[in-house]
Write an enzyme that holds these catalytic residues in place. Structure first.
Site, PDB file in Angstrom:
ATOM      1  N   HIS A   1       0.922  -1.215   0.045  1.00 59.29           N
ATOM      2  CA  HIS A   1       0.095  -0.110   0.056  1.00 59.29           C
ATOM      3  C   HIS A   1       0.791   1.386  -0.007  1.00 59.29           C
ATOM      4  O   HIS A   1       0.060   2.537  -0.103  1.00 59.29           O
ATOM      5  CB  HIS A   1      -1.120  -0.086   0.957  1.00 59.29           C
ATOM      6  CG  HIS A   1      -2.129  -1.089   1.123  1.00 59.29           C
ATOM      7  ND1 HIS A   1      -3.350  -0.646   0.587  1.00 59.29           N
ATOM      8  CD2 HIS A   1      -2.111  -2.356   1.450  1.00 59.29           C
ATOM      9  CE1 HIS A   1      -3.997  -1.874   0.683  1.00 59.29           C
ATOM     10  NE2 HIS A   1      -3.296  -2.678   0.977  1.00 59.29           N
TER      11      HIS A   1
ATOM     12  N   ASP B   1       3.288   9.638  -1.023  1.00 60.17           N
ATOM     13  CA  ASP B   1       1.971   8.710  -0.831  1.00 60.17           C
ATOM     14  C   ASP B   1       1.708   7.804  -1.770  1.00 60.17           C
ATOM     15  O   ASP B   1       1.636   7.770  -2.812  1.00 60.17           O
ATOM     16  CB  ASP B   1       0.759   9.602  -0.542  1.00 60.17           C
ATOM     17  CG  ASP B   1      -0.294   9.140   0.388  1.00 60.17           C
ATOM     18  OD1 ASP B   1      -0.386   7.953   0.892  1.00 60.17           O
ATOM     19  OD2 ASP B   1      -1.020   9.968   1.003  1.00 60.17           O
TER      20      ASP B   1
HETATM   21  P1  ADQ Z   1      -3.290   6.101   4.508  1.00 60.19           P
HETATM   22  O1  ADQ Z   1      -2.075   6.587   4.428  1.00 60.19           O
HETATM   23  O2  ADQ Z   1      -3.955   6.018   5.562  1.00 60.19           O
HETATM   24  O3  ADQ Z   1      -3.776   4.857   3.686  1.00 60.19           O
HETATM   25  P2  ADQ Z   1      -5.267   7.578   2.323  1.00 60.19           P
HETATM   26  O4  ADQ Z   1      -5.032   6.687   1.167  1.00 60.19           O
HETATM   27  O5  ADQ Z   1      -5.357   8.761   2.119  1.00 60.19           O
HETATM   28  O6  ADQ Z   1      -3.860   7.058   3.480  1.00 60.19           O
HETATM   29  O7  ADQ Z   1      -6.593   6.902   3.130  1.00 60.19           O
HETATM   30  C1  ADQ Z   1      -6.849   7.569   4.279  1.00 60.19           C
HETATM   31  C2  ADQ Z   1      -8.254   7.308   4.630  1.00 60.19           C
HETATM   32  O8  ADQ Z   1      -8.825   7.887   6.070  1.00 60.19           O
HETATM   33  C3  ADQ Z   1      -9.393   7.883   3.730  1.00 60.19           C
HETATM   34  O9  ADQ Z   1     -10.219   7.038   3.505  1.00 60.19           O
HETATM   35  C4  ADQ Z   1      -9.942   9.102   4.490  1.00 60.19           C
HETATM   36  O10 ADQ Z   1     -11.308   9.314   4.158  1.00 60.19           O
HETATM   37  C5  ADQ Z   1      -9.654   8.793   6.083  1.00 60.19           C
HETATM   38  N1  ADQ Z   1      -9.473   9.812   6.722  1.00 60.19           N
HETATM   39  C6  ADQ Z   1      -8.181  10.616   6.748  1.00 60.19           C
HETATM   40  N2  ADQ Z   1      -8.578  11.560   7.811  1.00 60.19           N
HETATM   41  C7  ADQ Z   1      -9.782  11.484   8.259  1.00 60.19           C
HETATM   42  C8  ADQ Z   1     -10.540  11.982   9.267  1.00 60.19           C
HETATM   43  N3  ADQ Z   1     -10.002  13.114   9.992  1.00 60.19           N
HETATM   44  N4  ADQ Z   1     -11.728  11.602   9.777  1.00 60.19           N
HETATM   45  C9  ADQ Z   1     -11.973  10.320   8.958  1.00 60.19           C
HETATM   46  N5  ADQ Z   1     -11.452   9.582   8.058  1.00 60.19           N
HETATM   47  C10 ADQ Z   1     -10.478  10.370   7.701  1.00 60.19           C
HETATM   48  C11 ADQ Z   1      -2.671   3.912   3.026  1.00 60.19           C
HETATM   49  C12 ADQ Z   1      -1.337   4.525   2.292  1.00 60.19           C
HETATM   50  C13 ADQ Z   1      -2.192   5.231   0.970  1.00 60.19           C
HETATM   51  C14 ADQ Z   1      -3.113   4.400   0.209  1.00 60.19           C
HETATM   52  C15 ADQ Z   1      -4.126   3.725   1.312  1.00 60.19           C
HETATM   53  C16 ADQ Z   1      -4.731   2.449   0.603  1.00 60.19           C
HETATM   54  O11 ADQ Z   1      -0.428   5.328   2.989  1.00 60.19           O
HETATM   55  O12 ADQ Z   1      -1.082   5.813   0.130  1.00 60.19           O
HETATM   56  O13 ADQ Z   1      -3.921   5.110  -0.580  1.00 60.19           O
HETATM   57  O14 ADQ Z   1      -3.230   3.066   2.263  1.00 60.19           O
HETATM   58  O15 ADQ Z   1      -3.776   1.674  -0.148  1.00 60.19           O
END
Ligand code: ADQ
Length: 744
Positions: free
Chosen positions: A445, A651
């Site tokens: 990921h 990311d």
């Molecule tokens: P993350 O680093 O967690 O995931 P991301 O892909 O942006 O990053 O996913 C974050 C999730 O958390 C999103 O669904 C978002 O809606 C939720 N989120 C963030 N802030 C929030 C808040 N304050 N309240 C509620 N929900 C919140 C890891 C990798 C990424 C990759 C994903 C999936 O680092 O690059 O995209 O896995 O593979």
């Protein structure tokens, strides 16, 4: 002793109270609840039993009262319990045993009805204390998508309504008031049956477990149907026909007619072998990730509904539920000492879950140490934040072994295993050593770094060698695949073929599978229960444009740099002062790793600085919210934003960017300012791409995004929306699993 003897004693006991479930216990399942009815023979049997002296019969069902009344109109003397204990009727009128205000469920029912509209075959059932979403009759190809949407709606609603809980039944999602349970019927029946009464309970689904667990030592419990989960019942009958035949025999015995030989007897439910440790399950697909989805945490089955923050959970849960797979992960619990803890399994949840606990020492060294302070920063290209320690690597090896041992215990060596992320890179090698021959897949990921950075890992060659024991290795982008192949070419003797890597006589496929979201999940109408809170925030910034940031609090997300760019905007484009507000929502993450605590400080300092320098009585430039939001609320925020600032320094993918696009209305969409260093930038080429390392540039790009004309926003949004709809969470999981199966 004759095996019938103990049952003769039960059948002859007076008083005897029989509590039986209906669907799945006395009648087989039908596609729609109203097509399933007890046969006249079953109704007659229950009536005859209830008419015998010293015998009380109660049907304890999840069905609503009117259906129970209709089905048992002829069953004089049979007591009825409807809606999982929420209503009951002896001779007189229906009564509710517990006062409960379930009016909040109306909003949920409306949202689920909207989901159900997508398929003619799904059905929403509103009962007094619960709402059911039936999807048994939905065509196979529509099921997953529909289930994803329904689960997501329900989960969001539950996070705002803690007095309710999730129940997943057979092709039924049900959300019910927590204080309403079938076991409420036990004291009611027990008291009325009289002194010395024995209870005999029959049931098949999870709601019946509650009854089994609440019975006394002299009572008997029978689970009906195949044994697919651990159960509190002591006995088992194989299906509704057998259950009916058994009750007919009980009736004959109680009639004191010459006792016929039993046609069928309940068999004992085997005790789980070796304490908590699970036996091998029949699952053909095992998913392994460091953490389990928290929807139904094994360590807190009753409550503590944490919000799911990872996108992985949303993507995998429905696909696993559909395919009947099992999900193994760390429970989140630590144990003292060194030994790896035993496995626990909950086969009744959807998806089925299995877990291990970690020793406290491994939590520090494997998780906080090697995973989060070595691999995470290297893979995200932060060499200065990286440090390596021998004992942490050793702990990483041990935990990967423990996961492999648990996986090997859980599934057959020919099962498919899909392993997730940088925590478990050694697991395929450990599984192969244990004789696993089935397909093994890895999805990373996070990014895969360039060779010069990867080479800083002291155990980089060992890691690669172990990764080459997988059959399929998936990444978010072709760029990460390229980096991986370069590392393999440089650090391992494997041969790089065009479509596969060849190593030790095996072929390993490395491919890009960009992860997506469930777009419909971000297009729902605002829920009245949560809209007020968002409206209050928006009214506080009324009259200004909204620039929004939403992230896990992580240094890779570039939050301080983003705040600096906003500050620079206010300095260099003073016309924006008083006309734009930034809202940064950060969800707490890894707070016991020092770098994360430091990052939090840095952000709070930056927020204070900008507000101190530019704030005025009527305008607060930055609002910083250190908390998590439910999906429906996030969608409302996304929709209200004029610009989303998605500016990680690095990311793997970044799902926030995709969620923001999905939430926009086509008539007046907001603009997306997206870091070039996210995996998402590969697909979302029509976003305004920016370089988060260049603060002046980012400030200029933000100015441009804020001024972007409507027509340009619409054009970009249409293309971005097409990209977001092309690869979704579900298609991602299905594609990966199809490629994994093709490795057999
Ligand atoms: P993350 O680093 O967690 O995931 P991301 O892909 O942006 O990053 O996913 C974050 C999730 O958390 C999103 O669904 C978002 O809606 C939720 N989120 C963030 N802030 C929030 C808040 N304050 N309240 C509620 N929900 C919140 C890891 C990798 C990424 C990759 C994903 C999936 O680092 O690059 O995209 O896995 O593979």
């Amino acid at each position: 002793m004759n095996p019938a003897d103990p049952w003769l004693a039960v059948a002859r006991h007076a008083p005897l109270a029989i509590l039986t479930d209906l669907d799945g216990t006395l009648i087989p399942f039908a596609a729609k609840p109203d097509e399933a009815r007890p046969s006249p023979e079953v109704v007659g049997l229950l009536r005859a039993l209830a008419a015998l002296p010293g015998t009380l019969v109660a049907v304890v069902s999840g069905r609503p009262r009117d259906e129970m009344d209709r089905m048992f109109a002829e069953a004089t003397g049979v007591w009825l319990v409807a809606e999982h204990g929420g209503w009951r009727r002896a001779e007189g009128a229906w009564q509710a045993p517990v006062p409960a205000d379930a009016s909040a469920l109306d909003g949920l029912a409306r949202s689920l009805e909207k989901v159900a509209e997508a398929s003619k075959k799904a059905l929403v059932e509103r009962k007094s204390w619960s709402v059911g979403f039936h999807y048994r009759a939905v065509p196979r190809r529509e099921k997953t998508g529909l289930l994803v949407a329904a689960q997501a709606v329900a989960r969001d609603w539950l996070s705002a309504n803690p007095a309710f809980e999730f129940l997943e039944g057979a092709e039924l999602l049900e959300i019910r008031a927590r204080n309403v349970r079938k076991s409420l019927a036990i004291p009611w029946v027990g008291e009325r049956a009289g002194a010395g009464a024995r209870l005999l309970a029959l049931g098949d689904d999870l709601t019946d477990e509650d009854v089994f667990a609440a019975l006394g030592p002299a009572d008997e419990s029978i689970i009906v149907g195949p044994l697919l989960r651990s159960t509190a019942a002591r006995w088992r009958l194989s299906g509704p026909l057998e259950a009916t035949a058994f009750l007919e025999w009980v009736r004959e015995v109680r009639r004191e007619a010459p006792t016929p030989p039993p046609p069928v007897l309940p068999v004992p439910v085997p005790a789980p072998p070796r304490g908590k440790r699970a036996a091998r399950t029949p699952h053909r697909l095992l998913v392994v990730s460091n953490r389990l989805p928290s929807l139904r945490s094994p360590v807190s089955p009753e409550g503590e509904r944490k919000k799911n923050v990872g996108g992985l959970v949303a993507a995998l849960e429905p696909v696993l539920s559909r395919r009947g797979g099992l999900w193994l992960g760390w429970s989140g619990q630590t144990t003292p000492g060194e030994a790896s803890a035993p496995v626990g399994v909950d086969d009744s949840s959807q998806p089925a879950l299995a877990w291990i606990d970690l020793p406290q020492d491994a939590y520090e060294k494997y998780y906080n140490g090697f995973c989060n302070r070595s691999l995470w920063p290297v893979f995200h290209t932060f060499p200065a934040r990286t440090r390596f320690a021998d004992d942490e690597w050793e702990s990483y090896e041990r935990v990967n072994e423990a996961f492999a041992a648990a996986a090997g215990d859980l599934v057959d060596p020919t099962a498919s295993v899909w392993i997730h992320d940088y925590h478990l890179l050694l697991m395929a090698a450990a599984l192969r050593r244990r004789g696993h021959t089935g397909p093994l897949g890895l999805f990373l990921h996070v990014p895969f770094p360039a060779l010069d950075l990867y080479s800083t890992i002291p155990w980089g060659e060992q890691l690669l060698d172990a990764m080459l024991e997988f059959d399929l290795v998936g990444f978010h982008t072709p760029g990460y695949v390229k980096n991986f192949r370069e590392a393999v070419g440089a650090l391992s003797p494997a041969r790089l073929g065009d479509d596969a890597i060849e190593h030790r006589g095996r072929r390993i496929r490395a491919r890009a599978f960009p992860i997506g979201i469930v777009p419909e999940g971000f297009q729902e109408t605002p829920e009245p229960e949560t809209a007020a809170e968002v409206a209050a925030l928006l009214s506080a910034i009324a009259g200004t444009k909204l620039v929004l940031g939403v992230d896990r609090l992580d240094y890779t997300k570039g939050i301080p740099e983003r705040l600096e760019a906003f500050e620079r905007l206010l300095k260099q484009f003073p016309g924006w002062r008083g006309k734009v507000s930034m809202v940064q929502v950060s969800v707490p993450s890894r707070s016991d790793v020092p770098e994360y605590a430091e990052q939090r400080q840095r952000i709070e300092t930056a927020v204070g600085r900008v507000n101190g320098e530019f704030g005025e009585a009527h305008w607060v430039p930055v609002r910083y919210l250190y908390r998590s939001y439910g999906r429906n609320q996030l969608s409302q925020l996304y929709r209200a934003a004029d610009v989303a600032l998605v500016t990680p320094l690095r990311d793997g993918m970044n799902l926030v960017a995709k969620e923001f696009i999905a939430a926009q209305g086509a008539d007046n969409p907001g603009a997306l300012l997206l870091s070039r260093f996210t995996g998402a930038a590969v697909e979302l080429k029509d976003a305004l791409l920016t370089n988060p390392y260049h603060i002046d540039g980012m400030a200029r790009d933000l100015d441009r995004a804020l001024r972007m004309p409507l027509e340009e926003r619409q054009e970009r949004h249409a293309k971005l929306m097409a990209a977001v709809s092309k690869t979704t969470a579900v298609s991602w999981a299905e594609d990966f699993l199809a490629a994994l199966e093709a490795c057999r």
